[in-house]
Motif scaffolding. Structure first.
Motif, PDB file in Angstrom:
ATOM      1  N   SER A  22      -6.071  -4.255   4.585  1.00  0.00           N
ATOM      2  CA  SER A  22      -7.292  -4.014   5.407  1.00  0.00           C
ATOM      3  C   SER A  22      -8.096  -2.893   4.759  1.00  0.00           C
ATOM      4  O   SER A  22      -8.912  -2.390   5.521  1.00  0.00           O
ATOM      5  CB  SER A  22      -6.659  -3.827   6.621  1.00  0.00           C
ATOM      6  N   SER A  23      -7.996  -2.110   3.942  1.00  0.00           N
ATOM      7  CA  SER A  23      -8.487  -0.996   3.329  1.00  0.00           C
ATOM      8  C   SER A  23      -9.738  -1.693   2.689  1.00  0.00           C
ATOM      9  O   SER A  23     -10.186  -2.847   2.755  1.00  0.00           O
ATOM     10  CB  SER A  23      -7.457  -0.495   2.188  1.00  0.00           C
ATOM     11  N   SER A  24     -10.356  -0.714   2.112  1.00  0.00           N
ATOM     12  CA  SER A  24     -11.728  -1.171   1.546  1.00  0.00           C
ATOM     13  C   SER A  24     -11.537  -0.877  -0.092  1.00  0.00           C
ATOM     14  O   SER A  24     -12.602  -1.000  -1.028  1.00  0.00           O
ATOM     15  CB  SER A  24     -12.632  -0.044   1.748  1.00  0.00           C
ATOM     16  N   TYR A  25     -10.069  -1.043  -0.603  1.00  0.00           N
ATOM     17  CA  TYR A  25      -9.901  -0.768  -2.151  1.00  0.00           C
ATOM     18  C   TYR A  25      -8.858  -1.819  -2.286  1.00  0.00           C
ATOM     19  O   TYR A  25      -8.291  -2.284  -1.674  1.00  0.00           O
ATOM     20  CB  TYR A  25      -9.204   0.770  -2.222  1.00  0.00           C
TER      21      TYR A  25
ATOM     22  N   PRO B 132     -18.483   0.096  -3.809  1.00  0.00           N
ATOM     23  CA  PRO B 132     -19.428   0.246  -2.900  1.00  0.00           C
ATOM     24  C   PRO B 132     -20.141   1.680  -3.020  1.00  0.00           C
ATOM     25  O   PRO B 132     -19.688   2.315  -3.924  1.00  0.00           O
ATOM     26  CB  PRO B 132     -18.813   0.300  -1.281  1.00  0.00           C
TER      27      PRO B 132
ATOM     28  N   THR C 133      -6.536   5.662   4.349  1.00  0.00           N
ATOM     29  CA  THR C 133      -6.742   4.605   3.579  1.00  0.00           C
ATOM     30  C   THR C 133      -5.347   3.885   3.655  1.00  0.00           C
ATOM     31  O   THR C 133      -5.302   2.662   3.747  1.00  0.00           O
ATOM     32  CB  THR C 133      -7.473   4.739   2.045  1.00  0.00           C
TER      33      THR C 133
ATOM     34  N   PRO D 250      -9.626  -6.361  -1.062  1.00  0.00           N
ATOM     35  CA  PRO D 250      -9.811  -5.809   0.464  1.00  0.00           C
ATOM     36  C   PRO D 250     -10.046  -7.305   1.306  1.00  0.00           C
ATOM     37  O   PRO D 250     -10.708  -8.076   0.981  1.00  0.00           O
ATOM     38  CB  PRO D 250     -10.993  -5.034   0.627  1.00  0.00           C
TER      39      PRO D 250
ATOM     40  N   SER E 257     -18.277   5.582  -2.805  1.00  0.00           N
ATOM     41  CA  SER E 257     -16.951   5.187  -2.705  1.00  0.00           C
ATOM     42  C   SER E 257     -16.047   6.542  -3.075  1.00  0.00           C
ATOM     43  O   SER E 257     -16.446   7.244  -4.050  1.00  0.00           O
ATOM     44  CB  SER E 257     -16.336   4.040  -3.463  1.00  0.00           C
TER      45      SER E 257
ATOM     46  N   GLU F  83     -20.549  -2.498   1.293  1.00  0.00           N
ATOM     47  CA  GLU F  83     -19.788  -1.369   2.225  1.00  0.00           C
ATOM     48  C   GLU F  83     -18.441  -1.641   1.692  1.00  0.00           C
ATOM     49  O   GLU F  83     -17.567  -0.877   1.921  1.00  0.00           O
ATOM     50  CB  GLU F  83     -20.015  -1.806   3.621  1.00  0.00           C
ATOM     51  N   GLN F  84     -17.976  -2.844   0.825  1.00  0.00           N
ATOM     52  CA  GLN F  84     -16.682  -3.062   0.655  1.00  0.00           C
ATOM     53  C   GLN F  84     -16.751  -3.422  -0.997  1.00  0.00           C
ATOM     54  O   GLN F  84     -17.710  -4.090  -1.424  1.00  0.00           O
ATOM     55  CB  GLN F  84     -16.083  -4.057   1.491  1.00  0.00           C
TER      56      GLN F  84
ATOM     57  N   ARG G 195     -16.301  -5.584  -4.324  1.00  0.00           N
ATOM     58  CA  ARG G 195     -15.943  -7.254  -4.473  1.00  0.00           C
ATOM     59  C   ARG G 195     -15.377  -7.202  -5.779  1.00  0.00           C
ATOM     60  O   ARG G 195     -15.479  -6.458  -6.799  1.00  0.00           O
ATOM     61  CB  ARG G 195     -17.331  -7.807  -4.292  1.00  0.00           C
TER      62      ARG G 195
END
Length: 212
Positions: free
Chosen positions: A161-164, A133, A143, A184, A136, A98-99, A101
């Motif tokens: 704290s974002s997913s990027y 993820p 964001t 992230p 995306s 979900e995030q 890596r």
């Protein structure tokens, strides 16, 4: 995009000897669970290329992957004559998360037959590998709100704290370990820079999958 990486060390290595083409400079893994990197020996001597993938630690320091078979590069070694090129494949056996890596692809280049009067040293290229993820999308205003800047005890703190992953500006030059990228969940504390007067949005940019 092809960028020529020209490396000179203390004037002992000739420019023609240690020169390589590496493309692309960012490896993206998505639904296909694989990515590619092209390396060409643009020097004048036979070269040995050894490739390895390392974990991108939370402190920005690269380390060994716990399960090396979960993310592999094939082939991991290649001998290239001058003018020859090789395509390397990065394959992941892990499902998308979900995030995003982050990993590091290290390419070690060693000349097998150094010219007379030169020093036979190994040169390393260090490239980012992003495992994106599922589904995306491009970053939006929500964001951007997930990246916060604050000042505490005189230190400038940047929290992603974002997913990027984000690439920080030159204001952080010399402060960020290994690269100028914050993954992230990572937090950057700058103790040697006065950034309190700079707008947080001007300190970084989001990194997205390379469209090429």
């Amino acid at each position: 995009m092809i960028i020529k990486l020209l490396l000179l060390i203390c004037g002992l290595l000739s420019a023609a000897s240690y020169a390589s083409f590496v493309s692309p400079l960012q490896v993206d893994l998505a639904e296909a669970r694989r990515g590619f990197i092209n390396v060409a020996n643009d020097g004048t001597e036979v070269a040995l290329y050894e490739l390895a993938i390392l974990e991108w630690g939370g402190d920005g320091v690269a380390k060994q992957i716990e399960d090396p078979e979960s993310l592999m590069v094939m082939p991991s070694i290649a001998r290239l004559e001058p003018g020859e090129s090789q395509r390397f494949t990065i394959v992941s056996s892990v499902q998308q998360g979900e995030q995003v890596r982050g990993f590091r692809l290290v390419i070690k280049e060693t000349k097998l037959q150094p010219s007379e009067g030169s020093v036979n040293l190994s040169i390393s290229y260090n490239l980012p590998v992003y495992d994106w993820p599922t589904n995306s999308s491009s970053p939006d205003s929500r964001t951007a709100e997930s990246v916060q800047c604050s000042v505490k005890d005189g230190d400038h703190i940047l929290t992603n704290s974002s997913s990027y992953p984000i690439r920080v500006s030159s204001a952080y030059e010399g402060i960020v370990p290994l690269t100028n990228v914050i993954l992230p969940g990572q937090i950057l504390r700058a103790t040697d820079a006065d950034l309190s007067s700079i707008d947080c949005k001007g300190l970084y940019e989001f990194i997205e999958p390379d469209p090429s």
